[in-house]
Write an enzyme that holds these catalytic residues in place. Structure first.
Site, PDB file in Angstrom:
ATOM      1  NE  ARG A  84      -5.149 -29.358 -11.484  1.00  0.00           N
ATOM      2  CZ  ARG A  84      -5.968 -28.731 -10.655  1.00  0.00           C
ATOM      3  NH1 ARG A  84      -6.623 -27.676 -11.071  1.00  0.00           N
ATOM      4  NH2 ARG A  84      -6.132 -29.148  -9.419  1.00  0.00           N
ATOM      5  CG  HIS A 115      -7.681 -37.150 -13.862  1.00  0.00           C
ATOM      6  ND1 HIS A 115      -6.427 -36.600 -13.962  1.00  0.00           N
ATOM      7  CD2 HIS A 115      -8.556 -36.130 -14.093  1.00  0.00           C
ATOM      8  CE1 HIS A 115      -6.523 -35.322 -14.255  1.00  0.00           C
ATOM      9  NE2 HIS A 115      -7.814 -35.011 -14.335  1.00  0.00           N
ATOM     10  CE1 TYR A 136     -29.396 -39.693 -23.016  1.00  0.00           C
ATOM     11  CE2 TYR A 136     -28.395 -37.543 -22.694  1.00  0.00           C
ATOM     12  CZ  TYR A 136     -29.420 -38.436 -22.445  1.00  0.00           C
ATOM     13  OH  TYR A 136     -30.466 -38.080 -21.643  1.00  0.00           O
TER      14      TYR A 136
END
Length: 768
Positions: A38, A84, A128
């Site tokens: 990570r 993922h 968006y």
């Protein structure tokens, strides 16, 4: 039938595991997962796993630099579904970061829509915004299907993902990284592409190139927002040698002349990680300060700082916009204000000049997380790149050999076309017949049977011959390349230089060493009495000569000490762990109330508390002793810390505590040590070692196993006042002259003799 005893003390099974061992193993597995899976980038491609998966998923979706962008939600969904299996917020945050030109020096994602701002505004929701890859992403993905890197199964085994991306340039340096893992963190600043490419070429040409040769090509970080790097070259070299440190960065400015001899200061480039909003908030805090904890009014320092800023600054405006990403305008109080003075005040008291941390921690080529210097990073990346080009060449050589094999079979067919047609027409199994008749391989025979009739034209023979000639020449070149490590390095160098020419740009951050800006606030030197209570509350009363018995305290609290000093002096506090903290006396609350706890001015380590405190001028001598019998000498100036975290000074063993500090002035040359059992020893002050940086010190007094040192006091000709409890609990308050105390004189580290009359819980103070 007898039932089994559920509470019988059975022997543990052979496959059992102690809880402590299981917890340790589980936590280590978790830590490794966070570190490698990570938080930390890889030295090879400079990407964290989530970034690598996003780039690979977008490449598989065909979202190249010229493709039509798609909704970010679609990209995130593909990443989560295939590679993922974590939260969508984390994946989208990583995507947003790769699209922000003020965060990455070379953005890898081309974002359309609101992807946040440098002022800390968040990006719009992923439904968006739209995204596709930038041309810079080609440096990571163009060779992904050429056998350059290993692939591994995804989380559910339904597809494969690359272990690394075949980076053509050291992306770990170009874009940097920031992350916090378990037990380690990384802060890698961005660098200039042309400079890093030149350093990589230098390392390939001379694998033993030293750090100075590399720093001549990479003089320092190159931040996306520009700014000026003011750290001296020696400091920068130390950071790149060790892999850790902090560089000092300053905003860049311009003076704009206005009508009627007016002018204004304009900031057009900010240090990395600093926003215009943050600078405005700092200006507001300076000009409109808030009360500190425990105070009913502003401190003298706050008032003076406010006056200093308002004396030179009239107004500040943020005119940043589309035309100017950063434009902070500062208007002076009057046009007669010195331009450099206004800039100096702003640089000294705001983030217009700040430190940018560097911690070059990453996953190495061996798969282990380490802190690396610049030379080690480039050496490991060059090794990776040579390996990638070697694998790519081997992969291409295999493809070329396979194509040559096919074309040789076709060429043989065209020379015997009539016989081939006859065999195909007359044979029930044409493939074995062709293999037997012309000595073809199984693959060649399969290809011949799949040939279309129009590929048997006469011109096809010419095309085959030409292609064979080109492929044989390419095969010869690849074989020569793979046979020569020197030739392989030259090939890698040529590719790096070509990429640097295509993708490189000019440096944005100016590197010009300069002194850090510092504006000293002048504190009026006035006499004050610092009052410290037993429970660690402190306040300052104007003037000297006060009657200490008239000082009031909170219920349940009492006096610890009163120190007559000046406002320019320091208050020192010693914690139970031997750490020393310093607070300017000018910052202490007034004596109108109960004051404030010392802990509100410092940041204690967990599990520690303040044991002792005193105020003194910086040239005052201090004897610091411990209950274990050790002691050291220093000046009060040696105890001053730079931060609220203080500094480790007195070394303590288990069970030991620091004793009340003994202050002394010139002319005081003897030390009286008293143990908890009432034994006393007088030694010379010159027998105690001076340790400016602290430590364990020397043995002042030898102690029995159950005894402990109670107090050590430095005294002069007037002697010592001893108070405590005598036989039968009778109170004792006696003054021993300097001559009388010589009866207990001895060498340092001796056990001493009992005081006469015997005193328990002795408290010492210098006689007046």
């Amino acid at each position: 039938m007898q039932e089994p005893d559920l509470f019988a003390d059975d022997q543990p099974a052979e496959d059992s595991l102690a809880l402590a061992d299981y917890a340790e193993r589980a936590y280590l597995d978790y830590a490794v997962s966070v570190v490698k899976g990570r938080a930390l980038p890889d030295v090879c491609d400079g990407q964290k796993p989530v970034q690598r998966r996003i780039l690979y998923a977008m490449n598989e979706m065909g979202l190249g630099p010229v493709a039509k962008p798609v909704k970010s939600a679609r990209v995130v969904g593909d990443v989560l579904g295939k590679f993922h299996p974590h939260g969508d917020v984390a994946a989208y945050d990583a995507l947003v970061r790769m699209a922000q030109p003020f965060t990455l020096r070379y953005p890898l994602v081309d974002g359309q829509g609101n992807f946040g701002s440098r002022d800390g505004d968040g990006a719009a929701a992923m439904r968006y915004t739209e995204a596709r890859l930038t041309p810079y992403a080609r440096l990571l993905l163009d060779e992904i299907d050429q056998g350059t890197v290993d692939f591994t199964a995804n989380y559910d085994g339904s597809t494969e993902e690359p272990v690394l991306l075949p980076a053509r340039l050291p992306m770990v340096l170009l874009n940097g990284a920031s992350g916090i893992a378990v037990g380690m963190a990384t802060e890698i600043p961005p660098h200039n592409l042309r400079e890093v490419a030149a350093a990589a070429v230098a390392m390939l040409k001379n694998p033993k190139a030293d750090l100075d040769a590399l720093l001549a090509l990479v003089p320092g970080p190159d931040f996306p927002g520009g700014g000026q790097l003011i750290s001296p070259p020696a400091d920068i070299r130390e950071i790149y040698a060790s892999g850790r440190g902090s560089v000092k960065v300053r905003a860049r400015h311009a003076i704009e002349e206005l009508a009627r001899n007016q002018w204004q200061l304009v900031i057009n480039e900010l240090p990395h990680g600093v926003s215009a909003q943050r600078v405005l908030e700092e200006i507001e805090e300076l000009t409109n300060p808030k009360l500190r904890p425990g105070r009913k009014s502003l401190t003298p320092e706050q008032l003076q700082l406010k006056q200093t800023v308002l004396a030179v600054l009239d107004a500040v405006r943020d005119e940043s916009g589309k035309d100017a990403p950063v434009r902070l305008v500062f208007e002076p109080k009057t046009s007669r204000i010195d331009q450099h003075e206004l800039l100096r005040v702003l640089l000294a008291h705001t983030s217009l000049e700040t430190g940018v941390p560097m911690n070059l921690v990453m996953i190495g080529i061996d798969g282990r997380p380490r802190q690396k210097g610049l030379a080690a990073i480039l050496a490991e990346w060059c090794e990776f790149r040579v390996r990638v080009v070697t694998r790519r060449s081997e992969h291409r050589l295999g493809k070329v050999g396979e194509r040559i094999h096919i074309l040789e079979g076709r060429q043989l067919v065209l020379l015997n076309i009539d016989e081939v047609i006859r065999i195909i027409r007359e044979s029930d199994e044409p493939k074995p017949a062709l293999v037997a008749a012309f000595g073809l391989s199984d693959r060649q025979a399969e290809d011949i049977l799949e040939i279309r009739l129009r590929q048997l034209a006469r011109l096809e023979a010419i095309r085959i011959e030409r292609e064979l000639s080109e492929l044989r020449a390419e095969r010869q070149g690849l074989e020569a390349l793979l046979a020569s490590p020197a030739a392989m390095r030259r090939q890698v160098i040529r590719e790096i230089e070509a990429d640097a020419k295509q993708y490189g740009d000019a440096r944005r951050t100016l590197i010009e060493a300069a002194e850090r800006t510092a504006v000293e606030l002048r504190v009026a030197e006035e006499p004050v009495t610092v009052i410290v209570s037993e429970k660690g509350w402190v306040r300052a009363r104007q003037g000297h000569g006060h009657d200490a018995s008239q000082f009031g305290y909170k219920a349940g609290d009492g006096p610890y000490g009163a120190f007559e000093v000046m406002t320019t002096d320091q208050l020192f506090a010693i914690a139970t762990n031997g750490r020393v903290y310093s607070v300017p006396v000018s910052q202490l609350p007034s004596a109108r109330g109960d004051g404030a706890p010392i802990t509100s001015f410092v940041e204690l380590e967990p599990g520690s508390r303040i044991d002792h405190a005193f105020a003194a001028p910086l040239d005052t001598g201090v004897l610091l002793a411990t209950s274990g019998g050790n002691g050291l000498l220093c000046q009060a100036a040696d105890l001053v810390g730079r931060t609220r975290q203080g500094k480790a000074f007195v070394s303590l063993e288990d069970g030991q505590v620091p004793l009340r500090p003994a202050l002394f002035a010139p002319g005081m040359a003897r030390v009286l040590c008293v143990s908890g059992e009432g034994k006393a020893l007088v030694i010379g002050l010159n027998e105690v070692k001076v340790l400016k940086n602290g430590g364990r010190g020397v043995i002042l007094m030898g102690l029995d196993a159950k005894d402990a040192l109670r107090q050590a006091l430095v005294y002069g000709p007037a002697g010592v006042r001893v108070r405590g409890a005598g036989r039968g609990g009778k109170a004792i308050d006696r003054v021993f002259g300097a001559g009388a105390l010589e009866a207990w004189a001895g060498a340092r580290a001796r056990k001493g003799r009992y005081l006469e009359p015997r005193v328990k819980d002795a408290v010492l103070e210098c006689a007046k």
